[in-house]
Write a protein that holds these residues in place. Structure first.
Motif, mmCIF file in Angstrom:
data_model
loop_
_atom_site.group_PDB
_atom_site.id
_atom_site.type_symbol
_atom_site.label_atom_id
_atom_site.label_comp_id
_atom_site.label_asym_id
_atom_site.label_seq_id
_atom_site.Cartn_x
_atom_site.Cartn_y
_atom_site.Cartn_z
ATOM 1 N N TYR A 248 0.878 -1.118 -0.037
ATOM 2 C CA TYR A 248 0.010 0.086 -0.058
ATOM 3 C C TYR A 248 0.921 1.392 0.102
ATOM 4 N N TRP A 249 1.814 1.365 0.765
ATOM 5 C CA TRP A 249 2.733 2.476 1.001
ATOM 6 C C TRP A 249 3.629 2.606 -0.118
ATOM 7 N N LYS A 250 4.124 1.470 -0.823
ATOM 8 C CA LYS A 250 4.807 1.673 -2.005
ATOM 9 C C LYS A 250 4.168 2.107 -3.179
ATOM 10 N N GLU A 251 2.620 1.421 -3.438
ATOM 11 C CA GLU A 251 1.868 2.233 -4.437
ATOM 12 C C GLU A 251 1.679 3.623 -3.813
ATOM 13 N N ASN A 252 1.415 3.888 -2.639
ATOM 14 C CA ASN A 252 1.247 5.253 -2.523
ATOM 15 C C ASN A 252 2.038 6.156 -2.642
ATOM 16 N N VAL B 20 -7.553 14.017 -8.691
ATOM 17 C CA VAL B 20 -6.862 12.766 -9.175
ATOM 18 C C VAL B 20 -6.710 11.958 -7.943
ATOM 19 N N TYR B 21 -5.806 12.551 -7.091
ATOM 20 C CA TYR B 21 -5.029 11.704 -5.802
ATOM 21 C C TYR B 21 -6.299 11.322 -5.081
ATOM 22 N N MET B 22 -7.161 12.199 -4.583
ATOM 23 C CA MET B 22 -8.287 11.592 -3.772
ATOM 24 C C MET B 22 -8.997 10.270 -4.585
ATOM 25 N N ARG C 124 -9.198 -1.437 -2.441
ATOM 26 C CA ARG C 124 -8.504 -2.566 -2.853
ATOM 27 C C ARG C 124 -7.844 -3.132 -1.868
ATOM 28 N N TYR C 125 -7.110 -2.289 -0.540
ATOM 29 C CA TYR C 125 -6.532 -3.055 0.417
ATOM 30 C C TYR C 125 -7.476 -3.130 1.481
ATOM 31 N N GLY C 126 -8.425 -2.846 1.579
ATOM 32 C CA GLY C 126 -9.590 -3.075 2.700
ATOM 33 C C GLY C 126 -9.407 -2.203 3.878
ATOM 34 N N VAL C 127 -8.706 -1.017 3.669
ATOM 35 C CA VAL C 127 -8.692 0.154 4.664
ATOM 36 C C VAL C 127 -9.305 1.382 4.453
ATOM 37 N N GLU C 128 -10.692 1.102 3.751
ATOM 38 C CA GLU C 128 -11.507 2.500 3.542
ATOM 39 C C GLU C 128 -12.052 2.909 4.639
ATOM 40 N N GLU C 129 -12.604 4.125 4.623
ATOM 41 C CA GLU C 129 -13.258 4.791 5.798
ATOM 42 C C GLU C 129 -14.854 4.362 5.283
ATOM 43 N N GLU C 130 -15.411 4.236 6.691
ATOM 44 C CA GLU C 130 -16.811 4.008 6.650
ATOM 45 C C GLU C 130 -17.738 5.033 6.522
ATOM 46 N N SER D 15 -8.836 6.458 -2.877
ATOM 47 C CA SER D 15 -9.830 6.110 -2.571
ATOM 48 C C SER D 15 -10.082 4.428 -2.977
ATOM 49 N N ALA D 16 -9.861 4.436 -4.412
ATOM 50 C CA ALA D 16 -9.820 2.990 -5.029
ATOM 51 C C ALA D 16 -8.837 2.356 -4.383
ATOM 52 N N MET D 17 -7.576 2.819 -3.956
ATOM 53 C CA MET D 17 -6.654 1.943 -3.357
ATOM 54 C C MET D 17 -6.750 1.643 -1.931
ATOM 55 N N ASP D 18 -7.450 2.279 -1.318
ATOM 56 C CA ASP D 18 -8.198 2.051 0.023
ATOM 57 C C ASP D 18 -9.283 0.884 -0.015
#
Length: 88
Positions: free
Chosen positions: A12-16, A71-73, A82-88, A77-80
């Motif tokens: 996640y952090w590498k992709e970020n 674009v970053y947002m 994908r990794y299961g760390v999105e906000e509710e 959001s898509a990356m979150d």
């Protein structure tokens, strides 16, 4: 939420960081490249009555920066998700 495992966190952090680097390169190219380095060449083109090099230096880099925020947002959001760390 937390990451499922340590490998997901590292990926996640590498992709970020890769995404941040790409967006900063775009912003640098627009603000420094178009606004300063290539301003003389771009000034031969008119944009809404202003020279294009001047426009990039004054307005274009700011508008590109705002667009890059969106674009970053969207990408984060898509990356979150994908990794299961999105906000509710």
């Amino acid at each position: 939420m937390s990451f499922r495992n340590n490998d997901d966190q590292k990926a996640y952090w590498k992709e970020n960081l890769a995404l941040l680097f790409k967006l900063l390169v775009v912003w640098f190219a627009v603000s420094f490249g178009a606004g300063i380095l290539f301003a003389d060449a771009l000034n031969n083109i008119q944009f809404f009555g202003f020279k294009l090099g001047f426009w990039f230096a004054q307005q274009g880099s700011i508008l590109v920066f705002v667009a890059l925020i969106f674009v970053y947002m969207a990408k984060m959001s898509a990356m979150d998700k994908r990794y299961g760390v999105e906000e509710e």
